[in-house]
Motif scaffolding. Sequence first.
Motif, mmCIF file in Angstrom:
data_model
loop_
_atom_site.group_PDB
_atom_site.id
_atom_site.type_symbol
_atom_site.label_atom_id
_atom_site.label_comp_id
_atom_site.label_asym_id
_atom_site.label_seq_id
_atom_site.Cartn_x
_atom_site.Cartn_y
_atom_site.Cartn_z
ATOM 1 N N HIS A 127 -8.718 -1.626 0.356
ATOM 2 C CA HIS A 127 -10.100 -1.409 0.785
ATOM 3 C C HIS A 127 -10.395 -2.135 2.092
ATOM 4 O O HIS A 127 -11.312 -1.757 2.817
ATOM 5 C CB HIS A 127 -11.080 -1.864 -0.302
ATOM 6 C CG HIS A 127 -10.904 -1.114 -1.594
ATOM 7 N ND1 HIS A 127 -11.110 0.243 -1.708
ATOM 8 C CD2 HIS A 127 -10.507 -1.536 -2.814
ATOM 9 C CE1 HIS A 127 -10.856 0.622 -2.958
ATOM 10 N NE2 HIS A 127 -10.481 -0.437 -3.648
ATOM 11 N N TRP A 154 -3.788 -0.733 -4.208
ATOM 12 C CA TRP A 154 -4.066 -2.157 -4.251
ATOM 13 C C TRP A 154 -5.491 -2.484 -3.817
ATOM 14 O O TRP A 154 -6.071 -1.798 -2.981
ATOM 15 C CB TRP A 154 -3.054 -2.915 -3.377
ATOM 16 C CG TRP A 154 -1.643 -2.556 -3.742
ATOM 17 C CD1 TRP A 154 -0.812 -1.713 -3.072
ATOM 18 C CD2 TRP A 154 -0.948 -2.962 -4.923
ATOM 19 N NE1 TRP A 154 0.377 -1.573 -3.746
ATOM 20 C CE2 TRP A 154 0.319 -2.327 -4.886
ATOM 21 C CE3 TRP A 154 -1.261 -3.783 -5.996
ATOM 22 C CZ2 TRP A 154 1.271 -2.505 -5.888
ATOM 23 C CZ3 TRP A 154 -0.312 -3.966 -6.988
ATOM 24 C CH2 TRP A 154 0.938 -3.329 -6.934
ATOM 25 N N GLU A 155 -6.031 -3.547 -4.387
ATOM 26 C CA GLU A 155 -7.383 -3.985 -4.063
ATOM 27 C C GLU A 155 -7.532 -4.206 -2.556
ATOM 28 O O GLU A 155 -8.560 -3.849 -1.964
ATOM 29 C CB GLU A 155 -7.671 -5.283 -4.831
ATOM 30 C CG GLU A 155 -9.099 -5.728 -4.773
ATOM 31 C CD GLU A 155 -9.356 -6.921 -5.693
ATOM 32 O OE1 GLU A 155 -8.647 -7.073 -6.710
ATOM 33 O OE2 GLU A 155 -10.269 -7.699 -5.372
#
Length: 135
Positions: free
Chosen positions: A78, A74-75
């Motif tokens: 990060h 998933w973004e």
Amino acid sequence: MQKILTLHTDRRSGLYDITSEVVALIKASRINSGLASVYARGSTAAIMIQENWDQSVQNDVVTLMNKLVPSGIWEHDHQDNNGDSHLKAGIIGPSETIPIINGNPGLSTWQNIFFCEFDGPRERREVVVTIIEDK
Ligand code: ZN
């Protein structure tokens, strides 16, 4: 009446039965008819009404959520590597509302109230219980 329950969790994902604590607050409120809102504070936790007979259902909820929402893709990972935790919590949702009937929670025999942890273990989690009388 509003109270905050606290609990600690001992694994990354799991369901924790908080029914007895909620029932105690309903009894203490002395309200005969009304609603109890049970709300998990935190964007990686949730509240679910689920069967209480056997640990297998609780395990299956965790297995289902892990299959639906794999980790590490998933973004948001990060930022703090818990994108899956937020998504799982969002799907189940942060709260449940339980009717109070004759001074007792209107749960069926096999329904209990579970705090769902998706980003544990945590030293302290908070559940807000708000009890409102039907007048
Ligand atoms: Zn996060």
